[in-house]
Design a protein around this motif. Structure first.
Motif, PDB file in Angstrom:
ATOM      1  N   ASN B 186      39.315  21.498  54.709  1.00 37.59           N
ATOM      2  CA  ASN B 186      40.555  21.631  53.929  1.00 37.59           C
ATOM      3  C   ASN B 186      40.328  22.489  52.679  1.00 37.59           C
ATOM      4  N   THR B 187      39.190  22.250  52.015  1.00 41.13           N
ATOM      5  CA  THR B 187      38.856  23.042  50.822  1.00 41.13           C
ATOM      6  C   THR B 187      38.643  24.506  51.204  1.00 41.13           C
ATOM      7  N   ALA B 188      37.959  24.725  52.323  1.00 40.99           N
ATOM      8  CA  ALA B 188      37.720  26.111  52.766  1.00 40.99           C
ATOM      9  C   ALA B 188      39.037  26.823  53.018  1.00 40.99           C
ATOM     10  N   PHE B 189      39.980  26.107  53.642  1.00 36.97           N
ATOM     11  CA  PHE B 189      41.294  26.725  53.903  1.00 36.97           C
ATOM     12  C   PHE B 189      41.994  27.065  52.583  1.00 36.97           C
ATOM     13  N   THR B 190      41.943  26.121  51.633  1.00 34.54           N
ATOM     14  CA  THR B 190      42.629  26.344  50.348  1.00 34.54           C
ATOM     15  C   THR B 190      42.026  27.539  49.619  1.00 34.54           C
ATOM     16  N   ILE B 191      40.691  27.636  49.636  1.00 34.32           N
ATOM     17  CA  ILE B 191      40.060  28.767  48.937  1.00 34.32           C
ATOM     18  C   ILE B 191      40.352  30.072  49.677  1.00 34.32           C
ATOM     19  N   GLY B 192      40.404  30.009  51.001  1.00 34.17           N
ATOM     20  CA  GLY B 192      40.819  31.188  51.763  1.00 34.17           C
ATOM     21  C   GLY B 192      42.229  31.609  51.373  1.00 34.17           C
ATOM     22  N   LEU B 193      43.099  30.615  51.212  1.00 30.66           N
ATOM     23  CA  LEU B 193      44.491  30.883  50.814  1.00 30.66           C
ATOM     24  C   LEU B 193      44.548  31.500  49.410  1.00 30.66           C
ATOM     25  N   SER B 194      43.750  30.947  48.503  1.00 32.72           N
ATOM     26  CA  SER B 194      43.759  31.508  47.139  1.00 32.72           C
ATOM     27  C   SER B 194      43.185  32.915  47.151  1.00 32.72           C
ATOM     28  N   ALA B 195      42.214  33.169  48.049  1.00 34.89           N
ATOM     29  CA  ALA B 195      41.663  34.526  48.160  1.00 34.89           C
ATOM     30  C   ALA B 195      42.742  35.490  48.666  1.00 34.89           C
ATOM     31  N   VAL B 196      43.600  34.985  49.556  1.00 33.70           N
ATOM     32  CA  VAL B 196      44.706  35.823  50.052  1.00 33.70           C
ATOM     33  C   VAL B 196      45.638  36.185  48.885  1.00 33.70           C
ATOM     34  N   ILE B 197      45.906  35.199  48.007  1.00 27.91           N
ATOM     35  CA  ILE B 197      46.753  35.497  46.829  1.00 27.91           C
ATOM     36  C   ILE B 197      46.060  36.545  45.958  1.00 27.91           C
ATOM     37  N   CYS B 198      44.734  36.395  45.805  1.00 23.76           N
ATOM     38  CA  CYS B 198      43.978  37.419  45.050  1.00 23.76           C
ATOM     39  C   CYS B 198      44.177  38.792  45.677  1.00 23.76           C
ATOM     40  N   SER B 199      44.143  38.839  47.007  1.00 21.46           N
ATOM     41  CA  SER B 199      44.257  40.154  47.655  1.00 21.46           C
ATOM     42  C   SER B 199      45.653  40.728  47.473  1.00 21.46           C
ATOM     43  N   VAL B 200      46.663  39.857  47.468  1.00 18.75           N
ATOM     44  CA  VAL B 200      48.033  40.338  47.204  1.00 18.75           C
ATOM     45  C   VAL B 200      48.089  40.958  45.808  1.00 18.75           C
ATOM     46  N   ILE B 201      47.495  40.245  44.827  1.00 19.73           N
ATOM     47  CA  ILE B 201      47.486  40.780  43.455  1.00 19.73           C
ATOM     48  C   ILE B 201      46.724  42.104  43.419  1.00 19.73           C
ATOM     49  N   GLY B 202      45.528  42.099  44.024  1.00 21.10           N
ATOM     50  CA  GLY B 202      44.678  43.307  44.002  1.00 21.10           C
ATOM     51  C   GLY B 202      45.385  44.521  44.580  1.00 21.10           C
ATOM     52  N   ILE B 203      46.102  44.316  45.687  1.00 20.02           N
ATOM     53  CA  ILE B 203      46.803  45.438  46.332  1.00 20.02           C
ATOM     54  C   ILE B 203      47.981  45.909  45.462  1.00 20.02           C
ATOM     55  N   LEU B 204      48.728  44.941  44.939  1.00 16.10           N
ATOM     56  CA  LEU B 204      49.947  45.308  44.210  1.00 16.10           C
ATOM     57  C   LEU B 204      49.671  45.952  42.851  1.00 16.10           C
ATOM     58  N   VAL B 205      48.522  45.674  42.247  1.00 13.95           N
ATOM     59  CA  VAL B 205      48.269  46.276  40.926  1.00 13.95           C
ATOM     60  C   VAL B 205      47.579  47.640  41.025  1.00 13.95           C
ATOM     61  N   ILE B 206      47.253  48.075  42.243  1.00 20.16           N
ATOM     62  CA  ILE B 206      46.605  49.398  42.385  1.00 20.16           C
ATOM     63  C   ILE B 206      47.431  50.511  41.732  1.00 20.16           C
ATOM     64  N   PRO B 207      48.746  50.590  41.989  1.00 20.37           N
ATOM     65  CA  PRO B 207      49.496  51.677  41.337  1.00 20.37           C
ATOM     66  C   PRO B 207      49.588  51.535  39.821  1.00 20.37           C
ATOM     67  N   LEU B 208      49.328  50.340  39.298  1.00 22.16           N
ATOM     68  CA  LEU B 208      49.406  50.144  37.847  1.00 22.16           C
ATOM     69  C   LEU B 208      48.073  50.405  37.173  1.00 22.16           C
ATOM     70  N   PHE B 209      46.989  49.948  37.768  1.00 19.33           N
ATOM     71  CA  PHE B 209      45.696  49.939  37.082  1.00 19.33           C
ATOM     72  C   PHE B 209      44.671  50.891  37.690  1.00 19.33           C
ATOM     73  N   SER B 210      44.932  51.493  38.867  1.00 22.35           N
ATOM     74  CA  SER B 210      43.942  52.211  39.666  1.00 22.35           C
ATOM     75  C   SER B 210      42.900  51.217  40.193  1.00 22.35           C
ATOM     76  N   VAL B 211      42.056  51.706  41.092  1.00 23.77           N
ATOM     77  CA  VAL B 211      41.000  50.847  41.637  1.00 23.77           C
ATOM     78  C   VAL B 211      39.740  51.127  40.843  1.00 23.77           C
ATOM     79  N   GLU B 212      39.309  50.173  40.063  1.00 19.60           N
ATOM     80  CA  GLU B 212      38.083  50.350  39.279  1.00 19.60           C
ATOM     81  C   GLU B 212      37.440  49.007  38.994  1.00 19.60           C
ATOM     82  N   MET B 213      36.187  49.062  38.613  1.00 19.39           N
ATOM     83  CA  MET B 213      35.364  47.854  38.491  1.00 19.39           C
ATOM     84  C   MET B 213      35.999  46.782  37.588  1.00 19.39           C
ATOM     85  N   ASN B 214      36.632  47.204  36.496  1.00 21.86           N
ATOM     86  CA  ASN B 214      37.132  46.238  35.512  1.00 21.86           C
ATOM     87  C   ASN B 214      38.641  46.045  35.587  1.00 21.86           C
ATOM     88  N   MET B 215      39.233  46.417  36.715  1.00 26.85           N
ATOM     89  CA  MET B 215      40.692  46.435  36.797  1.00 26.85           C
ATOM     90  C   MET B 215      41.327  45.061  36.559  1.00 26.85           C
TER      91      MET B 215
END
Lengths: 249, 286
Positions: B186-215
Motif C-alpha cells: 500500500n505504501t509503495a502504491f502511495t509513493i508511486g502515486l506521489s511520484a506521478v504527481i511529481c512527474s505532472v509538476i515536472g512536465i508542466l513547469v518545463i515551459p516556465l522554468f526550463s529543464v535544469e538541475m535546480n528547477m
C-alpha cells in the motif's frame, strides 16, 4: 570589488560592465528614449548591482527617471518584478543577469504581453539561452555584449573555423573570451623583459596596446582592464544575432 | 494588482500540487520526503531529455511514458528505501535517507544529461488574455491538472477499496495490517502515486522554468510551506496553503522590493510554525 583591492596582478579579459552598460543605455536612449523613463531588472549579485548602479548614474546625469527591481540567482518566477516595472511604463527595460534567469525573463516578458524594448547583458546572445526560448519571445530583443561570432571578420572567422574543426561546435562567448585572455598572457610573456620575473610579465601585460584578439582589440588600462569594445546586437525572428552598433572603449 | 493576483494564484497552484505530493507521502509513511524536488526534476529530464528529445516521441505519448516510468521508479524507491527507512528507530535516519536519495538523483541527472539547461520547443507556450490580464497557457494547464488531481484523489480515497486502504494505513499502520491490508504494498502504491504527481509538476513547469538541475528547488520548499500553512497531512490544507502562499508572496511586491518575495513565504512558514503549527485547516483534519 576586485578593482578596490588594488591587486597589481589583476587583469580582466571581459569588458567591464560599467562601460558596456553605459554605452548600451546610451544606445537605447537614442533609439527609444521618448519619455525619459528607464526600467531595469538585475541580478542582485555584485556584478548585477554594479550594472544597475551604472544605469542609475547614467539616468541621474541625463535627467531620466529610473526604476529598478532585483532578482536572486535561481529565481523562477519574475512576474512580480516585471509587472511592477511594466506599471512604471518605461521607454525600455535594461536587464543584467546570468544564463538561466535571462531565459526566464525573456519568456515571462512574452507571457505577460510586455513588448517594451528590452536590452540584456551578454547572456542573451549565448546559444544556450537562445535554445531555451521560442523565436517570437526573443525576436527584437537587444543584447549588450563584447563578442559576436561574426564571420565577416577574417580573424574571428579563422578562430571559428579552427574551433569547430577541433571541438565540433561553434564557439560561444566564453570560448572567445578565454582564448583572448590566453592571447593577452602570451603577449605578456612574449614582450616581457624577463619571463622568470612575475613583475616583468605583469608590466608587459599592462603595456598591451592594439592587440588583436578573438573578442576584439585589447588595450590595457592602469587597472588591468583589457578594454576592447561593446557590441549592441538585436536578435531576429530566426534567432540570428544581428550587429546593430559597435563602440570601442 | 489584478495581474499580481493572477500571477500569485497561478504559482499558488504549483505550490499546492507540491504540497499535495508532500502530504501523500507523509500520510502513508510518516516521512518527510526531502528528495521530492529531485523527483520533479528527474521527471522533467525523463520527459524532455529522454522521451521527447532523445527518442523523439510526440509530447502526448511522452507524457504517458513518463508517468508510467516515474510511477515504477517511485515504487522501486518505496520498496528499496522508504519502507526500510520508515521502520528505523529514529526519523532522523529517514530524513537523511531522503536527502541522500535527492543527491543521488541529482548526480544521475548531471552524469546523464550534463549541467546545461534545455527545453522542449513550443511545448505549452503562449498566453490567454482576458482584457488587460494575461495568464500563461502553462499556468492554465497547471490549474486544470491540480483540479483533476484533487478530484481524482478524493474519488480514490472515498470511493475505492485501494483509496480506503491508503486512508487506513495513514491512520494506523498496525490496525491496518491486522485488518489484512498489505501495508508495504500500500505504501509503495502511495509513493508511486506521489511520484506521478511529481512527474505532472515536472512536465508542466518545463515551459516556465526550463529543464535544469535546480528547477524545482524553490517550489519544493514552497510546497512544504504550503503544507504547513494549510495544515500538514491534510490534502485540502495543502491546496489552501499553496494558494495563500502564492497570493501573499505575489501581492507582497506591492509594498516590498520583489527580491524579498521568497523571504515573505518563509516568514509566513516560521510564523505558522510558531503561532499556528496545525495550520489553517489542521483542526478540520481531526
Amino acid at each position: 570589488m576586485l578593482l578596490d583591492s588594488n591587486n597589481p596582478y589583476f587583469f580582466r579579459s571581459a569588458s567591464p560592465e560599467n562601460v558596456q552598460f553605459s554605452l548600451g543605455t546610451k544606445y537605447m536612449v537614442e533609439q527609444f528614449g521618448d519619455t525619459g523613463r528607464v526600467g531595469m531588472i538585475f541580478n542582485n549579485d555584485e556584478a548585477g548591482r554594479g550594472a544597475m548602479n551604472v544605469v542609475e548614474d547614467y539616468c541621474a546625469e541625463n535627467d531620466l527617471e529610473f526604476y529598478a527591481e532585483g532578482l536572486n540567482s535561481g529565481d523562477k518566477d519574475l512576474t512580480g518584478q516585471l509587472t511592477k516595472i511594466n506599471d512604471f511604463d518605461p521607454d525600455f527595460i535594461m536587464f543584467y543577469g546570468h544564463d538561466p534567469e535571462t531565459a526566464v525573463v525573456v519568456r515571462q516578458l512574452s507571457e505577460l504581453g510586455i513588448d517594451t524594448p528590452f536590452a540584456a547583458s551578454s547572456a542573451l546572445a549565448m546559444a544556450q539561452v537562445l535554445d531555451l526560448v521560442d523565436n517570437e519571445a526573443i525576436a527584437g530583443k537587444f543584447c549588450i555584449t563584447d563578442y559576436v561570432p561574426d564571420e565577416s571578420d577574417p580573424f574571428i572567422a579563422d578562430f571559428i573555423k579552427r574551433f569547430e574543426a577541433r571541438w565540433g561546435e561553434t564557439p560561444e562567448r566564453y570560448a572567445a573570451l578565454h582564448c583572448s585572455g590566453a592571447m593577452a598572457v602570451i603577449e605578456g610573456l612574449r614582450t616581457a623583459e624577463d619571463v622568470d620575473d612575475p613583475t616583468s610579465i605583469c608590466e608587459a601585460m599592462k603595456n598591451i596596446k592594439d592587440l588583436q584578439t578573438v573578442i576584439g582589440v585589447y588595450n590595457c588600462d592602469e587597472n588591468g582592464e583589457l578594454l576592447h569594445s561593446a557590441v549592441i546586437t538585436e536578435i531576429d525572428e530566426n534567432k540570428n544575432v544581428v550587429v546593430k552598433d559597435r563602440q570601442n572603449m | 494588482m489584478a495581474q499580481l493576483l493572477i500571477n500569485g494564484l497561478a504559482m499558488g497552484f504549483v505550490y499546492a500540487l507540491v504540497g499535495i505530493e508532500y502530504t501523500l507521502i507523509w500520510n502513508s509513511t510518516g516521512l518527510l520526503n526531502f528528495s521530492h524536488d529531485k523527483f520533479i526534476t528527474f521527471s522533467a529530464y525523463i520527459f524532455a531529455g529522454m522521451y521527447v528529445l532523445s527518442l523523439g516521441l510526440p509530447p502526448a505519448l511522452a507524457v504517458i511514458a513518463t508517468l508510467i516510468t516515474i510511477f515504477l521508479f517511485g515504487v522501486v524507491v518505496a520498496l528499496g528505501i522508504f519502507n526500510p527507512l520508515a521502520k528505523m528507530t529514529s526519523n532522523l535516519y529517514a530524513i537523511i535517507g531522503t536527502v541522500i536519495l535527492g543527491r543521488i538523483i541529482s548526480e544521475i541527472i548531471r552524469l546523464t544529461w550534463g549541467p546545461l539547461p534545455f527545453t522542449v520547443d513550443n511545448f505549452l507556450t503562449g498566453t490567454f488574455s482576458i482584457g488587460p490580464l494575461v495568464i500563461g497557457k502553462a499556468y492554465v494547464y497547471i490549474i486544470l491538472s491540480a483540479i483533476v488531481i484533487v478530484v481524482g484523489l478524493q474519488i480514490l480515497f472515498k470511493a475505492t477499496k485501494v483509496g480506503k486502504a491508503i486512508r487506513c494505513v495513514s491512520q494506523n499502520k498496525t490496525a491496518a495490517a491486522l485488518m489484512g491490508i498489505n501495508v508495504a504494498r500500500n505504501t509503495a502504491f502511495t509513493i508511486g502515486l506521489s511520484a506521478v504527481i511529481c512527474s505532472v509538476i515536472g512536465i508542466l513547469v518545463i515551459p516556465l522554468f526550463s529543464v535544469e538541475m535546480n528547477m524545482a528547488n524553490m517550489i519544493g520548499l514552497k510546497g512544504f510551506t504550503s503544507g504547513v500553512v494549510g495544515g500538514f497531512g491534510y490534502l485540502p490544507g495543502a491546496i489552501v496553503g499553496g494558494l495563500l502562499v502564492g497570493i501573499v508572496e505575489s501581492v507582497s511586491v506591492t509594498v516590498l522590493p520583489a527580491v524579498y518575495k521568497d523571504c515573505v513565504s518563509f516568514i509566513l512558514l516560521i510564523a505558522f510554525l510558531l503561532f499556528k503549527p496545525n495550520g489553517l485547516l489542521g483542526n478540520k483534519q481531526n
